[in-house]
Structures are given as structure tokens and as C-alpha cells.
Design a protein around this motif. Structure first.
Motif, PDB file in Angstrom:
ATOM      1  N   LYS A 141       0.838  -1.204   0.000  1.00  0.00           N
ATOM      2  CA  LYS A 141       0.000   0.000   0.000  1.00  0.00           C
ATOM      3  C   LYS A 141       0.873   1.254   0.000  1.00  0.00           C
ATOM      4  O   LYS A 141       0.610   2.200  -0.746  1.00  0.00           O
ATOM      5  CB  LYS A 141      -0.929   0.000   1.221  1.00  0.00           C
ATOM      6  N   LYS A 185       1.598   6.288  -7.271  1.00  0.00           N
ATOM      7  CA  LYS A 185       0.542   7.225  -7.708  1.00  0.00           C
ATOM      8  C   LYS A 185       1.048   8.664  -7.686  1.00  0.00           C
ATOM      9  O   LYS A 185       0.676   9.469  -8.549  1.00  0.00           O
ATOM     10  CB  LYS A 185      -0.688   7.080  -6.796  1.00  0.00           C
ATOM     11  N   CYS A 193      -0.958   8.552 -13.761  1.00  0.00           N
ATOM     12  CA  CYS A 193      -1.908   7.462 -13.940  1.00  0.00           C
ATOM     13  C   CYS A 193      -3.212   7.818 -13.230  1.00  0.00           C
ATOM     14  O   CYS A 193      -3.230   8.669 -12.353  1.00  0.00           O
ATOM     15  CB  CYS A 193      -1.344   6.147 -13.386  1.00  0.00           C
ATOM     16  N   LYS A 194      -4.285   7.139 -13.634  1.00  0.00           N
ATOM     17  CA  LYS A 194      -5.580   7.353 -12.981  1.00  0.00           C
ATOM     18  C   LYS A 194      -5.640   6.646 -11.640  1.00  0.00           C
ATOM     19  O   LYS A 194      -6.262   7.114 -10.710  1.00  0.00           O
ATOM     20  CB  LYS A 194      -6.713   6.859 -13.876  1.00  0.00           C
ATOM     21  N   ARG A 195      -5.016   5.463 -11.585  1.00  0.00           N
ATOM     22  CA  ARG A 195      -4.945   4.701 -10.340  1.00  0.00           C
ATOM     23  C   ARG A 195      -3.872   3.645 -10.450  1.00  0.00           C
ATOM     24  O   ARG A 195      -3.305   3.461 -11.517  1.00  0.00           O
ATOM     25  CB  ARG A 195      -6.283   4.093  -9.956  1.00  0.00           C
ATOM     26  N   VAL A 196      -3.607   2.957  -9.355  1.00  0.00           N
ATOM     27  CA  VAL A 196      -2.632   1.876  -9.356  1.00  0.00           C
ATOM     28  C   VAL A 196      -3.394   0.564  -9.178  1.00  0.00           C
ATOM     29  O   VAL A 196      -4.091   0.382  -8.172  1.00  0.00           O
ATOM     30  CB  VAL A 196      -1.581   2.057  -8.241  1.00  0.00           C
ATOM     31  N   PRO A 204       0.608   1.046 -12.664  1.00  0.00           N
ATOM     32  CA  PRO A 204      -0.058   2.315 -12.953  1.00  0.00           C
ATOM     33  C   PRO A 204      -1.039   2.132 -14.120  1.00  0.00           C
ATOM     34  O   PRO A 204      -0.670   1.571 -15.155  1.00  0.00           O
ATOM     35  CB  PRO A 204       1.089   3.252 -13.345  1.00  0.00           C
TER      36      PRO A 204
END
Length: 130
Positions: free
Chosen positions: A65, A72, A77-80, A98
Motif C-alpha cells: 500500500k 501514484k 496514472c488514474k490509479r494503481v 499504474p
């Protein structure tokens, strides 16, 4: 025989290290799905993720995490995304990828080509955001 990840952990094989603590190591995948694709592994060689002790599993997921948050912050990127497949190397590991879209998680697609200098820069940037 030691897995390729154990050899990386022991320094026998080089890697683009992103982060490390007493129990875990994170490094860039040399055959990335996208730029910044990172592998998170326990230092203890265990074949499958769910064979880890509860304490080792929790340590690995907590560490993953932290690495994902750093990715991030470092890689556009939009999310991982997170994937656990575990067929290619007999050592528990987590893929942090990513994502711009769901296609970025398709492992059957060709790998993204990233040269050594860019890999070093990406690893450094993620490491700095840890």
C-alpha cells in the motif's frame, strides 16, 4: 534452489529498487505492463501469497500500500492496479501497475519498452516519494 526474486533480494541479480524494509522489497518489473510497474515481494521465500503467515501477509500488504501511494505520486496514472498471479515465479509477489484503463492490466499484451535510464529515473522518483 533460490527463486530469481531471492537472488534479487540477496543482491546476486541487480534490480531497479524502489523501496525496502526488514521484511519486504519493491522493485520495477523489467518486463512492465506500463511505466512504473512494480513488484513487491516478501524477503522470506514462500511460493504462494496465501501460504504466508498472517503477520508476513499483513506486512507485505501494508508495504505494498505504501509503495502504491508512492507510485501514484510519481507516475502519471488514474490509479494503481493490483494483481497477484504467481505462475511465473515460485515466490509470492504483488504486481502494482499504474493504470490509465483496464487494458493496462492485460498480461497477454506485449510489454512496454522502457530503457535503462528511464527505469532508473522512475525508480528514483518512486523511492523519493516513499
Amino acid at each position: 534452489m533460490a527463486s530469481i526474486f531471492t537472488k534479487i533480494i540477496n543482491g546476486e541479480i541487480p534490480c531497479y529498487k524502489v523501496a525496502e524494509n526488514e521484511h519486504c522489497l519493491a522493485f520495477l518489473d523489467i518486463m512492465p505492463r506500463t511505466k512504473g510497474h512494480t513488484l513487491v515481494v516478501p524477503k522470506k521465500e514462500v511460493d504462494q501469497l496465501f501460504d504466508l503467515s498472517e503477520a508476513d501477509y499483513t506486512e507485505l500488504m501494508t508495504f505494498a500500500k505504501q509503495v502504491a501511494i508512492a507510485i501514484k505520486s510519481s507516475v502519471p496514472c488514474k490509479r494503481v492496479g493490483v494483481a497477484v498471479i504467481g505462475l511465473e515465479v515460485p515466490h509470492a509477489h504483488i504486481h502494482l501497475i499504474p493504470l490509465e484503463n483496464a487494458e493496462d492490466m492485460v498480461f497477454q499484451k506485449p510489454h512496454t519498452q522502457v530503457d535503462a535510464d528511464e527505469m532508473k529515473n522512475i525508480a528514483k522518483k518512486i523511492s523519493e516519494n516513499m
